[in-house]
Design a protein around this motif. Structure first.
Motif, PDB file in Angstrom:
ATOM      1  N   PHE A 400      43.850  55.363  34.806  1.00  0.00           N
ATOM      2  CA  PHE A 400      43.492  54.109  34.133  1.00  0.00           C
ATOM      3  C   PHE A 400      43.794  54.197  32.628  1.00  0.00           C
ATOM      4  O   PHE A 400      44.328  53.254  32.029  1.00  0.00           O
ATOM      5  N   ASP A 401      43.436  55.326  32.019  1.00  0.00           N
ATOM      6  CA  ASP A 401      43.707  55.500  30.586  1.00  0.00           C
ATOM      7  C   ASP A 401      45.203  55.466  30.296  1.00  0.00           C
ATOM      8  O   ASP A 401      45.644  54.871  29.301  1.00  0.00           O
ATOM      9  N   SER A 402      45.981  56.133  31.159  1.00  0.00           N
ATOM     10  CA  SER A 402      47.443  56.136  30.967  1.00  0.00           C
ATOM     11  C   SER A 402      48.012  54.731  31.111  1.00  0.00           C
ATOM     12  O   SER A 402      48.928  54.334  30.376  1.00  0.00           O
ATOM     13  N   ALA A 403      47.471  53.972  32.073  1.00  0.00           N
ATOM     14  CA  ALA A 403      47.912  52.586  32.256  1.00  0.00           C
ATOM     15  C   ALA A 403      47.607  51.763  31.023  1.00  0.00           C
ATOM     16  O   ALA A 403      48.452  50.993  30.530  1.00  0.00           O
ATOM     17  N   GLY A 432      37.062  46.355  35.315  1.00  0.00           N
ATOM     18  CA  GLY A 432      35.817  45.601  35.299  1.00  0.00           C
ATOM     19  C   GLY A 432      35.700  44.591  34.172  1.00  0.00           C
ATOM     20  O   GLY A 432      34.683  43.888  34.079  1.00  0.00           O
ATOM     21  N   ASN A 433      36.724  44.481  33.325  1.00  0.00           N
ATOM     22  CA  ASN A 433      36.693  43.512  32.225  1.00  0.00           C
ATOM     23  C   ASN A 433      37.286  42.187  32.712  1.00  0.00           C
ATOM     24  O   ASN A 433      38.391  41.787  32.331  1.00  0.00           O
ATOM     25  N   ILE A 434      36.538  41.497  33.561  1.00  0.00           N
ATOM     26  CA  ILE A 434      37.057  40.327  34.272  1.00  0.00           C
ATOM     27  C   ILE A 434      37.473  39.215  33.312  1.00  0.00           C
ATOM     28  O   ILE A 434      38.559  38.641  33.428  1.00  0.00           O
ATOM     29  N   GLU A 435      36.616  38.895  32.359  1.00  0.00           N
ATOM     30  CA  GLU A 435      36.917  37.790  31.435  1.00  0.00           C
ATOM     31  C   GLU A 435      38.137  38.091  30.579  1.00  0.00           C
ATOM     32  O   GLU A 435      38.966  37.202  30.334  1.00  0.00           O
ATOM     33  N   GLU A 436      38.274  39.341  30.129  1.00  0.00           N
ATOM     34  CA  GLU A 436      39.442  39.703  29.329  1.00  0.00           C
ATOM     35  C   GLU A 436      40.711  39.625  30.178  1.00  0.00           C
ATOM     36  O   GLU A 436      41.767  39.200  29.700  1.00  0.00           O
ATOM     37  N   GLY A 551      43.046  53.680  53.310  1.00  0.00           N
ATOM     38  CA  GLY A 551      41.795  53.405  52.609  1.00  0.00           C
ATOM     39  C   GLY A 551      41.110  52.154  53.118  1.00  0.00           C
ATOM     40  O   GLY A 551      39.891  52.134  53.329  1.00  0.00           O
ATOM     41  N   LEU A 552      41.878  51.105  53.343  1.00  0.00           N
ATOM     42  CA  LEU A 552      41.338  49.872  53.892  1.00  0.00           C
ATOM     43  C   LEU A 552      40.845  50.092  55.309  1.00  0.00           C
ATOM     44  O   LEU A 552      39.797  49.562  55.710  1.00  0.00           O
ATOM     45  N   GLY A 553      41.571  50.906  56.088  1.00  0.00           N
ATOM     46  CA  GLY A 553      41.169  51.185  57.471  1.00  0.00           C
ATOM     47  C   GLY A 553      39.893  51.988  57.572  1.00  0.00           C
ATOM     48  O   GLY A 553      39.092  51.804  58.484  1.00  0.00           O
ATOM     49  N   ARG A 554      39.673  52.889  56.602  1.00  0.00           N
ATOM     50  CA  ARG A 554      38.473  53.727  56.629  1.00  0.00           C
ATOM     51  C   ARG A 554      37.231  52.969  56.179  1.00  0.00           C
ATOM     52  O   ARG A 554      36.173  53.078  56.781  1.00  0.00           O
ATOM     53  N   ASP A 555      37.345  52.238  55.084  1.00  0.00           N
ATOM     54  CA  ASP A 555      36.168  51.615  54.469  1.00  0.00           C
ATOM     55  C   ASP A 555      36.565  50.301  53.794  1.00  0.00           C
ATOM     56  O   ASP A 555      36.822  50.261  52.593  1.00  0.00           O
ATOM     57  N   PRO A 556      36.628  49.210  54.567  1.00  0.00           N
ATOM     58  CA  PRO A 556      37.072  47.934  53.996  1.00  0.00           C
ATOM     59  C   PRO A 556      36.229  47.478  52.810  1.00  0.00           C
ATOM     60  O   PRO A 556      36.769  46.940  51.837  1.00  0.00           O
ATOM     61  N   GLY A 557      34.920  47.666  52.866  1.00  0.00           N
ATOM     62  CA  GLY A 557      34.044  47.192  51.793  1.00  0.00           C
ATOM     63  C   GLY A 557      34.366  47.844  50.464  1.00  0.00           C
ATOM     64  O   GLY A 557      34.501  47.164  49.434  1.00  0.00           O
ATOM     65  N   THR A 558      34.495  49.187  50.477  1.00  0.00           N
ATOM     66  CA  THR A 558      34.811  49.904  49.249  1.00  0.00           C
ATOM     67  C   THR A 558      36.190  49.510  48.727  1.00  0.00           C
ATOM     68  O   THR A 558      36.389  49.320  47.519  1.00  0.00           O
ATOM     69  N   PHE A 559      37.140  49.378  49.650  1.00  0.00           N
ATOM     70  CA  PHE A 559      38.497  48.994  49.259  1.00  0.00           C
ATOM     71  C   PHE A 559      38.489  47.632  48.572  1.00  0.00           C
ATOM     72  O   PHE A 559      39.082  47.458  47.502  1.00  0.00           O
ATOM     73  N   LEU A 560      37.833  46.659  49.162  1.00  0.00           N
ATOM     74  CA  LEU A 560      37.826  45.309  48.612  1.00  0.00           C
ATOM     75  C   LEU A 560      37.085  45.244  47.284  1.00  0.00           C
ATOM     76  O   LEU A 560      37.503  44.541  46.359  1.00  0.00           O
ATOM     77  N   ARG A 561      35.968  45.969  47.190  1.00  0.00           N
ATOM     78  CA  ARG A 561      35.217  45.961  45.922  1.00  0.00           C
ATOM     79  C   ARG A 561      36.011  46.625  44.803  1.00  0.00           C
ATOM     80  O   ARG A 561      35.850  46.268  43.630  1.00  0.00           O
ATOM     81  N   SER A 562      36.880  47.561  45.138  1.00  0.00           N
ATOM     82  CA  SER A 562      37.691  48.201  44.103  1.00  0.00           C
ATOM     83  C   SER A 562      38.674  47.221  43.477  1.00  0.00           C
ATOM     84  O   SER A 562      39.168  47.440  42.376  1.00  0.00           O
ATOM     85  N   HIS A 563      38.953  46.126  44.191  1.00  0.00           N
ATOM     86  CA  HIS A 563      39.823  45.072  43.662  1.00  0.00           C
ATOM     87  C   HIS A 563      39.007  43.981  42.987  1.00  0.00           C
ATOM     88  O   HIS A 563      39.551  42.910  42.682  1.00  0.00           O
ATOM     89  N   GLN A 564      37.719  44.243  42.781  1.00  0.00           N
ATOM     90  CA  GLN A 564      36.796  43.294  42.140  1.00  0.00           C
ATOM     91  C   GLN A 564      36.602  42.031  42.976  1.00  0.00           C
ATOM     92  O   GLN A 564      36.300  40.953  42.443  1.00  0.00           O
ATOM     93  N   ALA A 565      36.751  42.138  44.310  1.00  0.00           N
ATOM     94  CA  ALA A 565      36.553  40.984  45.181  1.00  0.00           C
ATOM     95  C   ALA A 565      35.088  40.565  45.168  1.00  0.00           C
ATOM     96  O   ALA A 565      34.181  41.403  45.095  1.00  0.00           O
TER      97      ALA A 565
END
Length: 588
Positions: A400-403, A432-436, A551-565
């Motif tokens: 994330f820092d490199s990005a 997590g900076n949704i507004e920005e 990742g989506l196949g193992r744990d859909p909830g965690t995967f989707l939340r990582s995209h800020q859904a």
């Protein structure tokens, strides 16, 4: 020219230049021009040195060394070219001319009226016959100046204008750094030819010239194109052979067209030709009712559509170039090719392509450290390492820092670069900076409303956090303007159909996504097939989802939340997957 000393009128001229569509400077160079002029008007022209400009305009710190970091010299050289091009064309009859003499940064202001009068042989008295030679009013809008000054060029000035532009371009190229010349040589060359007309109607002549100019302006907002003026001696209204001109001028892509009218209907036809292969890659026709709109609005709307088809990231030109990339995907010595591979990768986010494209881009920014798009695309690749679990264990935050570093560096080179703004928008969203993230996406769209990828980015960003009413129209508009749109353009549209119980429509949208092999698309297909009672098809889609996106196949909830859904999206998709037959993998 005599030097001109009147701050109020100089500021008027600055405003005229900055508002003109024919002044093609980047936002950073516009800020540089404003800073130089205000400092000079304040009596501080002698303090305009590279160090001071680097700190004030380009965000450098007190350790900035103009000798080792040539950003100010390079941008000053390009700003001189921007001014020269502007004053050769639209600004030729402006009352004041701004220049930045070579070898210094202090601007000069000249009385342009005397030279225009002398050149035209017009009088300065009250002779009514002198009206055609009088320069535009000082307070005329940029549009009115451009429209009224276009016709004389159509009649007599085309060859002179082109010759001066070619000379200016040659001088700039002579003094460009070797890396810049090499980079530009690999980027796609585009020429927009004057559109032909079958009538002697001056309005059609003006519209034909104006559409070509507007297409060039709109194309310039998309990165990585070298845009060329047509060859000298050609007149608006002529019929051209694009393939022959492309061969003569060594230009790969040529846009040409025609203007006609039938009663109140203005009809514009256009085509995009690939000169080396002699193929017509695209053609289109546009009808506009004259009574409902002005000539300038017709010109701008049609030109914007043509430029969008040709220039967008997944448009005709880059799709043609991508289809001819060398197989294998090994790191290239061509920096533009690395960026192009980045666009190919971003259609489906292939895990197999990621590492090779990232390595290619890392080499590109070392080889061409001022290449803004390479830094911006590298920001995307580092982000994907973090959000898709491609980074080594424990290195997610470092990714994330490199990005953030790569995208921020791109913006330090050009504060309004569209690709960099989109990358930084996405990085902020995932951190997590949704507004920005939303703010940056909207800024990118303001700068180039013709880019469907920018529309899709903003629409996705809004819809995924639950703002469907605001986000879905952006996504639909992006799809409407894109031939063969990437699969992720359809994801939130399919989810919106699910939330509203439109399962057949959901399946249609989801199937369009799987063409790119996305795990999310297979997830949506599985849910839609299940809702429609097609259990076998749903199970097959679940298997494909797990294969493509572990990742989506193992744990859909965690995967989707990582995209800020939003939680509404998480709960609806999780329930839909369970209904389709998904179960928590054994041992988890």
């Amino acid at each position: 020219m005599e030097e001109f000393d009147c701050p109020a009128r100089v500021r008027e001229e600055l405003s005229r230049v900055l508002q003109s569509d024919h002044f093609h400077a980047t936002p950073k160079r516009r800020a540089m021009l404003t800073f130089l002029i205000e400092e000079a008007l304040a009596g501080r022209a002698d303090t305009l040195k590279g160090y001071a400009i680097g700190l004030a305009v380009f965000g450098r710190d007190e350790n900035f060394d103009p000798q080792s970091d040539p950003i100010v010299r390079l941008e000053a050289r390009r700003l001189r070219h921007d001014l020269d091009s502007y004053y050769i064309a639209e600004g030729a009859r402006n009352p004041i001319r701004i220049s930045i003499p070579k070898g210094q940064y202090a601007p000069k202001f000249h009385d342009n009226l005397a030279s225009v009068t002398a050149r035209d042989g017009s009088t300065t008295g009250n002779d009514e016959t002198a009206g055609s030679h009088v320069p535009e009013e000082v307070n005329a809008s940029p549009r009115s100046v451009r429209t009224s000054s276009r016709l004389p060029w159509l009649v007599a000035g085309g060859a002179v204008l082109f010759a001066l532009l070619v000379l200016g371009a040659a001088v700039v190229m002579l003094f460009q750094p070797a890396q810049q010349v090499r980079l530009e040589a690999s980027q796609p060359s585009v020429m927009v030819l004057p559109f032909s007309v079958t009538s002697t109607d001056p309005e059609q002549q003006i519209l034909a010239a104006g559409i070509a100019e507007q297409i060039m302006t709109a194309l310039s907002r998309f990165p990585d194109f070298r845009i060329f003026w047509p060859p000298s001696g050609r007149k608006v209204g002529e019929t051209f052979d694009p393939v022959e001109i492309g061969r003569q001028e060594n230009v790969a892509f040529l846009i040409s067209g025609s203007v006609a009218s039938e009663g109140e209907i203005v009809r514009v036809g256009a085509k995009l030709v690939h000169s080396p292969s002699k193929r017509v890659l695209w053609s289109g026709s546009y009808d506009r009712k004259r009574s409902r709109t002005t000539l300038l609005e017709i010109e701008k709307s049609i030109a914007s559509e043509i430029a969008t088809v040709a220039g967008q990231p997944y448009g005709v030109i880059k799709s043609e170039l991508a289809s001819n990339l060398p197989a294998g995907g090994e790191p290239s010595n061509d920096s533009f090719e690395c960026v192009l591979r980045g666009y190919v990768y971003r259609r489906n986010f292939s895990r197999q392509l990621h590492a090779k494209v990232q390595e290619c881009l890392n080499r590109a920014v070392k080889r061409d450290p001022d290449y803004v798009e390479a830094w911006a695309m590298l920001g995307w690749l580092y982000l994907d390492s973090a959000r898709f679990g491609l980074a080594a264990e424990g290195d997610k935050e470092l990714a994330f820092d490199s990005a953030l570093d790569a995208a921020s560096h791109a913006l330090s080179l050009d504060g309004n670069n569209i690709l960099a703004l989109k990358a930084l928008s996405s990085i902020n969203h995932y951190m997590g900076n949704i507004e920005e993230g939303e703010r940056l996406a909207k800024k990118a769209l303001d700068l180039n409303p013709n880019d469907p990828d920018t529309l899709a980015q903003l629409g996705w960003r809004l819809a995924v956090v639950g703002k469907f009413e605001e986000g879905i129209p952006y996504l639909e508009k992006a799809i409407e303007r894109t031939r063969n749109a990437p699969g992720w353009y359809f994801h939130l549209i399919a989810i919106n159909h699910l939330l509203n119980g439109r399962y057949a429509e959901m399946l249609t949208a989801a199937k369009k996504g799987v063409l790119d092999g996305s795990g999310v698309s297979w997830c949506l297909v599985a849910i839609a097939q299940s809702k429609l009672g097609n259990k076998a098809a749903a199970r097959a889609a679940l298997e494909k989802m797990a294969e493509v996106s572990p990742g989506l196949g193992r744990d859909p909830g965690t995967f989707l939340r990582s995209h800020q859904a939003s939680e509404q999206i998480v709960s609806s998709l999780t329930a839909g997957l369970k209904e389709a037959g998904w179960t928590t993998p054994a041992g988890q």
